[in-house]
Design a protein around this motif. Structure first.
Motif, PDB file in Angstrom:
ATOM      1  N   SER A  19      96.134   2.693  16.051  1.00  0.00           N
ATOM      2  CA  SER A  19      94.924   2.142  15.448  1.00  0.00           C
ATOM      3  C   SER A  19      94.032   3.253  14.925  1.00  0.00           C
ATOM      4  N   VAL A  20      93.869   4.314  15.726  1.00  0.00           N
ATOM      5  CA  VAL A  20      93.038   5.445  15.302  1.00  0.00           C
ATOM      6  C   VAL A  20      93.641   6.120  14.082  1.00  0.00           C
ATOM      7  N   ALA A  21      94.970   6.293  14.075  1.00  0.00           N
ATOM      8  CA  ALA A  21      95.648   6.929  12.944  1.00  0.00           C
ATOM      9  C   ALA A  21      95.468   6.117  11.678  1.00  0.00           C
ATOM     10  N   GLN A  22      95.559   4.776  11.817  1.00  0.00           N
ATOM     11  CA  GLN A  22      95.398   3.915  10.660  1.00  0.00           C
ATOM     12  C   GLN A  22      93.975   3.962  10.152  1.00  0.00           C
ATOM     13  N   ALA A  23      93.015   3.922  11.069  1.00  0.00           N
ATOM     14  CA  ALA A  23      91.609   3.935  10.676  1.00  0.00           C
ATOM     15  C   ALA A  23      91.251   5.231   9.971  1.00  0.00           C
ATOM     16  N   ALA A  24      91.918   6.322  10.362  1.00  0.00           N
ATOM     17  CA  ALA A  24      91.613   7.619   9.757  1.00  0.00           C
ATOM     18  C   ALA A  24      92.057   7.694   8.300  1.00  0.00           C
ATOM     19  N   GLN A  25      92.879   6.751   7.862  1.00  0.00           N
ATOM     20  CA  GLN A  25      93.365   6.780   6.484  1.00  0.00           C
ATOM     21  C   GLN A  25      92.294   6.360   5.482  1.00  0.00           C
ATOM     22  N   TRP A  26      91.251   5.712   5.952  1.00  0.00           N
ATOM     23  CA  TRP A  26      90.148   5.315   5.089  1.00  0.00           C
ATOM     24  C   TRP A  26      88.911   5.105   5.937  1.00  0.00           C
ATOM     25  N   GLN A  27      87.780   4.994   5.299  1.00  0.00           N
ATOM     26  CA  GLN A  27      86.540   4.721   6.020  1.00  0.00           C
ATOM     27  C   GLN A  27      85.659   3.790   5.201  1.00  0.00           C
ATOM     28  N   ALA A  28      84.822   3.061   5.883  1.00  0.00           N
ATOM     29  CA  ALA A  28      83.897   2.158   5.201  1.00  0.00           C
ATOM     30  C   ALA A  28      82.679   2.938   4.736  1.00  0.00           C
ATOM     31  N   LEU A  29      82.185   2.611   3.543  1.00  0.00           N
ATOM     32  CA  LEU A  29      80.955   3.217   3.071  1.00  0.00           C
ATOM     33  C   LEU A  29      79.803   2.751   3.958  1.00  0.00           C
ATOM     34  N   PRO A  30      78.878   3.629   4.292  1.00  0.00           N
ATOM     35  CA  PRO A  30      77.727   3.221   5.119  1.00  0.00           C
ATOM     36  C   PRO A  30      76.924   2.101   4.461  1.00  0.00           C
ATOM     37  N   LYS A  31      76.865   2.153   3.133  1.00  0.00           N
ATOM     38  CA  LYS A  31      76.133   1.133   2.384  1.00  0.00           C
ATOM     39  C   LYS A  31      77.019   0.650   1.242  1.00  0.00           C
ATOM     40  N   PRO A  32      77.430  -0.627   1.232  1.00  0.00           N
ATOM     41  CA  PRO A  32      78.265  -1.136   0.126  1.00  0.00           C
ATOM     42  C   PRO A  32      77.568  -0.942  -1.221  1.00  0.00           C
ATOM     43  N   MET A  33      78.344  -0.582  -2.232  1.00  0.00           N
ATOM     44  CA  MET A  33      77.811  -0.325  -3.566  1.00  0.00           C
ATOM     45  C   MET A  33      78.222  -1.443  -4.519  1.00  0.00           C
ATOM     46  N   PRO A  34      77.388  -1.764  -5.504  1.00  0.00           N
ATOM     47  CA  PRO A  34      77.741  -2.816  -6.461  1.00  0.00           C
ATOM     48  C   PRO A  34      78.915  -2.399  -7.336  1.00  0.00           C
ATOM     49  N   VAL A  35      79.738  -3.362  -7.734  1.00  0.00           N
ATOM     50  CA  VAL A  35      80.873  -3.071  -8.615  1.00  0.00           C
ATOM     51  C   VAL A  35      80.448  -3.340 -10.058  1.00  0.00           C
ATOM     52  N   GLN A  36      81.124  -2.701 -10.981  1.00  0.00           N
ATOM     53  CA  GLN A  36      80.764  -2.805 -12.393  1.00  0.00           C
ATOM     54  C   GLN A  36      81.086  -4.175 -12.976  1.00  0.00           C
ATOM     55  N   THR A  37      82.248  -4.743 -12.594  1.00  0.00           N
ATOM     56  CA  THR A  37      82.682  -6.027 -13.136  1.00  0.00           C
ATOM     57  C   THR A  37      82.962  -7.009 -12.008  1.00  0.00           C
ATOM     58  N   PRO A  38      82.053  -7.962 -11.765  1.00  0.00           N
ATOM     59  CA  PRO A  38      82.290  -8.973 -10.725  1.00  0.00           C
ATOM     60  C   PRO A  38      83.586  -9.731 -10.995  1.00  0.00           C
ATOM     61  N   GLY A  39      84.327 -10.021  -9.929  1.00  0.00           N
ATOM     62  CA  GLY A  39      85.600 -10.723 -10.076  1.00  0.00           C
ATOM     63  C   GLY A  39      86.791  -9.791 -10.191  1.00  0.00           C
ATOM     64  N   LYS A  40      86.522  -8.493 -10.363  1.00  0.00           N
ATOM     65  CA  LYS A  40      87.593  -7.496 -10.409  1.00  0.00           C
ATOM     66  C   LYS A  40      87.558  -6.653  -9.138  1.00  0.00           C
ATOM     67  N   VAL A  41      88.721  -6.174  -8.718  1.00  0.00           N
ATOM     68  CA  VAL A  41      88.785  -5.221  -7.618  1.00  0.00           C
ATOM     69  C   VAL A  41      88.611  -3.835  -8.226  1.00  0.00           C
ATOM     70  N   GLU A  42      87.498  -3.213  -7.946  1.00  0.00           N
ATOM     71  CA  GLU A  42      87.175  -1.933  -8.577  1.00  0.00           C
ATOM     72  C   GLU A  42      87.709  -0.758  -7.759  1.00  0.00           C
ATOM     73  N   VAL A  43      88.375   0.164  -8.458  1.00  0.00           N
ATOM     74  CA  VAL A  43      88.807   1.426  -7.854  1.00  0.00           C
ATOM     75  C   VAL A  43      88.145   2.551  -8.638  1.00  0.00           C
ATOM     76  N   ILE A  44      87.339   3.354  -7.965  1.00  0.00           N
ATOM     77  CA  ILE A  44      86.670   4.492  -8.605  1.00  0.00           C
ATOM     78  C   ILE A  44      87.279   5.780  -8.081  1.00  0.00           C
ATOM     79  N   GLU A  45      87.605   6.682  -9.005  1.00  0.00           N
ATOM     80  CA  GLU A  45      87.951   8.041  -8.592  1.00  0.00           C
ATOM     81  C   GLU A  45      86.758   8.946  -8.874  1.00  0.00           C
ATOM     82  N   PHE A  46      86.217   9.564  -7.840  1.00  0.00           N
ATOM     83  CA  PHE A  46      85.254  10.639  -8.020  1.00  0.00           C
ATOM     84  C   PHE A  46      86.055  11.925  -8.168  1.00  0.00           C
ATOM     85  N   PHE A  47      85.845  12.622  -9.260  1.00  0.00           N
ATOM     86  CA  PHE A  47      86.652  13.806  -9.543  1.00  0.00           C
ATOM     87  C   PHE A  47      85.773  14.891 -10.168  1.00  0.00           C
TER      88      PHE A  47
END
Length: 205
Positions: A19-47
Protein backbone atom coordinates in the motif's frame (compact mmCIF):
# COMPACT_ATOMS: atom_id res chain seq x y z
CA UNK A 1 3.63 -16.42 19.62
CA UNK A 2 1.41 -18.83 17.72
CA UNK A 3 2.30 -19.60 14.13
CA UNK A 4 -1.04 -18.40 12.73
CA UNK A 5 -0.61 -15.01 14.43
CA UNK A 6 2.90 -14.62 13.02
CA UNK A 7 1.51 -15.33 9.55
CA UNK A 8 -1.23 -12.78 10.11
CA UNK A 9 1.29 -10.12 11.11
CA UNK A 10 3.53 -10.99 8.17
CA UNK A 11 0.57 -10.76 5.77
CA UNK A 12 -0.44 -7.40 7.21
CA UNK A 13 3.11 -6.10 6.85
CA UNK A 14 3.24 -7.20 3.22
CA UNK A 15 -0.09 -5.53 2.48
CA UNK A 16 0.98 -2.36 4.27
CA UNK A 17 4.26 -2.30 2.36
CA UNK A 18 2.45 -2.75 -0.95
CA UNK A 19 0.00 0.00 0.00
CA UNK A 20 2.81 2.40 0.89
CA UNK A 21 4.67 1.56 -2.33
CA UNK A 22 1.54 2.18 -4.38
CA UNK A 23 0.76 5.44 -2.61
CA UNK A 24 4.30 6.65 -3.26
CA UNK A 25 3.66 6.47 -7.00
CA UNK A 26 1.46 9.57 -6.82
CA UNK A 27 0.17 12.12 -4.35
CA UNK A 28 -2.94 14.22 -3.98
CA UNK A 29 -2.66 17.96 -4.45
CA UNK A 30 -3.21 19.80 -1.15
CA UNK A 31 -5.75 21.98 -2.93
CA UNK A 32 -7.65 20.70 -6.02
CA UNK A 33 -7.18 22.96 -9.04
CA UNK A 34 -9.79 23.82 -11.69
CA UNK A 35 -9.51 22.06 -15.05
CA UNK A 36 -9.50 23.95 -18.33
CA UNK A 37 -12.28 21.95 -20.03
CA UNK A 38 -15.09 20.54 -17.85
CA UNK A 39 -16.06 17.01 -18.88
CA UNK A 40 -12.51 16.15 -19.95
CA UNK A 41 -9.87 14.33 -17.93
CA UNK A 42 -7.06 16.86 -17.88
CA UNK A 43 -3.39 15.85 -17.84
CA UNK A 44 -0.90 18.69 -17.38
CA UNK A 45 2.83 18.35 -17.79
CA UNK A 46 4.83 20.97 -15.92
CA UNK A 47 8.12 21.15 -17.77
CA UNK A 48 11.10 23.38 -18.53
CA UNK A 49 12.87 23.60 -21.88
CA UNK A 50 16.19 23.65 -20.02
CA UNK A 51 15.46 20.46 -18.05
CA UNK A 52 17.47 17.42 -19.24
CA UNK A 53 14.88 15.04 -17.75
CA UNK A 54 12.10 16.75 -19.73
CA UNK A 55 14.29 16.49 -22.83
CA UNK A 56 14.86 12.76 -22.43
CA UNK A 57 11.17 12.13 -21.70
CA UNK A 58 9.89 14.11 -24.70
CA UNK A 59 10.02 11.39 -27.42
CA UNK A 60 8.07 8.80 -25.41
CA UNK A 61 5.71 11.47 -24.10
CA UNK A 62 4.86 12.61 -27.64
CA UNK A 63 4.06 8.99 -28.57
CA UNK A 64 1.90 8.52 -25.46
CA UNK A 65 -0.04 11.75 -26.01
CA UNK A 66 -0.95 10.76 -29.57
CA UNK A 67 -2.68 7.63 -28.25
CA UNK A 68 -4.81 9.32 -25.58
CA UNK A 69 -8.58 8.71 -25.80
CA UNK A 70 -10.94 11.50 -26.81
CA UNK A 71 -12.06 12.25 -23.26
CA UNK A 72 -8.50 13.09 -22.13
CA UNK A 73 -7.05 16.56 -22.68
CA UNK A 74 -3.27 16.99 -22.49
CA UNK A 75 -1.65 20.37 -22.03
CA UNK A 76 1.61 21.80 -20.76
CA UNK A 77 2.53 24.57 -18.39
CA UNK A 78 6.08 25.89 -18.46
CA UNK A 79 7.38 25.95 -14.90
CA UNK A 80 9.52 28.79 -13.58
CA UNK A 81 11.43 29.44 -10.37
CA UNK A 82 13.77 32.11 -11.72
CA UNK A 83 14.16 34.70 -14.48
CA UNK A 84 16.03 32.34 -16.81
CA UNK A 85 13.15 29.87 -16.73
CA UNK A 86 10.73 32.74 -17.33
CA UNK A 87 12.48 33.55 -20.61
CA UNK A 88 12.00 29.95 -21.69
CA UNK A 89 8.36 30.26 -20.57
CA UNK A 90 8.01 33.24 -22.91
CA UNK A 91 9.38 31.07 -25.72
CA UNK A 92 6.88 28.32 -24.93
CA UNK A 93 4.01 30.83 -24.81
CA UNK A 94 4.98 31.82 -28.36
CA UNK A 95 5.06 28.22 -29.54
CA UNK A 96 1.70 27.56 -27.90
CA UNK A 97 0.03 30.71 -29.26
CA UNK A 98 1.11 29.89 -32.81
CA UNK A 99 0.14 26.20 -32.34
CA UNK A 100 3.64 25.07 -33.27
CA UNK A 101 4.11 22.47 -30.51
CA UNK A 102 4.40 19.55 -32.93
CA UNK A 103 6.85 21.43 -35.15
CA UNK A 104 9.06 23.14 -32.60
CA UNK A 105 9.08 21.50 -29.17
CA UNK A 106 11.57 18.76 -30.05
CA UNK A 107 13.77 21.07 -32.17
CA UNK A 108 13.90 23.55 -29.26
CA UNK A 109 14.89 20.77 -26.85
CA UNK A 110 17.57 19.59 -29.31
CA UNK A 111 18.88 23.10 -29.83
CA UNK A 112 19.31 23.64 -26.08
CA UNK A 113 20.54 20.21 -24.97
CA UNK A 114 22.26 18.81 -28.03
CA UNK A 115 23.56 21.88 -29.85
CA UNK A 116 24.06 24.21 -26.85
CA UNK A 117 22.15 27.07 -28.49
CA UNK A 118 21.30 29.85 -26.01
CA UNK A 119 17.71 30.53 -27.03
CA UNK A 120 17.20 32.92 -24.12
CA UNK A 121 19.30 35.41 -26.06
CA UNK A 122 16.80 37.21 -28.31
CA UNK A 123 19.26 37.73 -31.19
CA UNK A 124 20.28 34.05 -31.07
CA UNK A 125 16.62 33.01 -31.03
CA UNK A 126 15.90 35.27 -34.00
CA UNK A 127 18.72 33.70 -36.03
CA UNK A 128 17.76 30.17 -34.99
CA UNK A 129 14.04 30.49 -35.72
CA UNK A 130 14.81 31.93 -39.17
CA UNK A 131 16.49 28.61 -40.04
CA UNK A 132 13.51 26.44 -39.04
CA UNK A 133 11.60 25.12 -42.06
CA UNK A 134 8.03 26.26 -42.49
CA UNK A 135 8.22 28.92 -39.76
CA UNK A 136 7.48 32.59 -40.38
CA UNK A 137 10.33 34.06 -38.34
CA UNK A 138 9.00 37.62 -38.44
CA UNK A 139 5.60 36.57 -37.10
CA UNK A 140 7.23 34.31 -34.53
CA UNK A 141 9.39 37.08 -33.09
CA UNK A 142 6.46 39.49 -33.11
CA UNK A 143 4.46 37.00 -31.05
CA UNK A 144 7.48 36.38 -28.79
CA UNK A 145 7.62 40.10 -27.96
CA UNK A 146 3.86 40.40 -27.55
CA UNK A 147 2.14 41.40 -24.33
CA UNK A 148 0.47 37.97 -24.02
CA UNK A 149 3.76 36.04 -24.24
CA UNK A 150 5.46 38.35 -21.77
CA UNK A 151 2.47 38.09 -19.43
CA UNK A 152 2.62 34.27 -19.55
CA UNK A 153 6.31 34.45 -18.62
CA UNK A 154 5.62 36.86 -15.79
CA UNK A 155 2.84 34.64 -14.39
CA UNK A 156 4.66 31.32 -14.82
CA UNK A 157 6.14 31.37 -11.27
CA UNK A 158 2.63 31.86 -9.91
CA UNK A 159 1.30 28.86 -11.88
CA UNK A 160 4.21 26.82 -10.56
CA UNK A 161 3.51 27.83 -6.95
CA UNK A 162 -0.28 27.37 -7.23
CA UNK A 163 0.17 23.70 -8.13
CA UNK A 164 2.97 23.15 -5.62
CA UNK A 165 5.49 22.12 -8.30
CA UNK A 166 9.04 21.73 -6.99
CA UNK A 167 10.55 19.56 -9.74
CA UNK A 168 10.06 18.88 -13.44
CA UNK A 169 8.75 17.03 -15.32
CA UNK A 170 5.73 16.70 -13.04
CA UNK A 171 2.25 15.66 -14.15
CA UNK A 172 -1.08 16.73 -12.68
CA UNK A 173 -4.19 14.66 -13.50
CA UNK A 174 -7.70 16.01 -13.10
CA UNK A 175 -6.47 18.92 -10.99
CA UNK A 176 -6.24 16.43 -8.10
CA UNK A 177 -3.30 14.05 -8.44
CA UNK A 178 0.41 14.56 -9.04
CA UNK A 179 3.11 12.18 -10.23
CA UNK A 180 6.52 12.08 -11.90
CA UNK A 181 9.09 9.62 -13.21
CA UNK A 182 10.73 9.61 -9.78
CA UNK A 183 7.42 8.93 -8.03
CA UNK A 184 6.37 6.23 -10.50
CA UNK A 185 9.76 4.50 -10.39
CA UNK A 186 10.67 4.55 -14.08
CA UNK A 187 9.70 6.14 -17.38
CA UNK A 188 7.65 3.09 -18.37
CA UNK A 189 5.88 3.04 -15.00
CA UNK A 190 5.09 6.75 -15.31
CA UNK A 191 2.63 6.07 -18.13
CA UNK A 192 1.05 3.20 -16.20
CA UNK A 193 0.51 5.47 -13.20
CA UNK A 194 -0.86 8.25 -15.42
CA UNK A 195 -3.36 5.83 -16.95
CA UNK A 196 -4.39 4.65 -13.47
CA UNK A 197 -4.94 8.26 -12.40
CA UNK A 198 -6.88 9.01 -15.58
CA UNK A 199 -9.19 6.07 -14.79
CA UNK A 200 -9.49 7.29 -11.21
CA UNK A 201 -10.59 10.77 -12.32
CA UNK A 202 -12.85 9.33 -15.02
CA UNK A 203 -14.60 7.25 -12.36
CA UNK A 204 -14.88 10.36 -10.14
CA UNK A 205 -12.72 8.88 -7.37
Amino acid sequence: MQRWFKRLLLGAAVLLGASVAQAAQWQALPKPMPVQTPGKVEVIEFFWYGCPHCYHLEPSLETWVKKLPADVQFRRIHAAWNSGMQVHAQLYATVQTLKLDDKLNMPIFNAIHKDNVELRDESVLNDWIAKQPGINAKNFMKTYKSFSSQTYARLSPQYTRDYGINAVPTFVVGGKYMTSVADAGSEADLYKVLEQLIAKVRNKQ
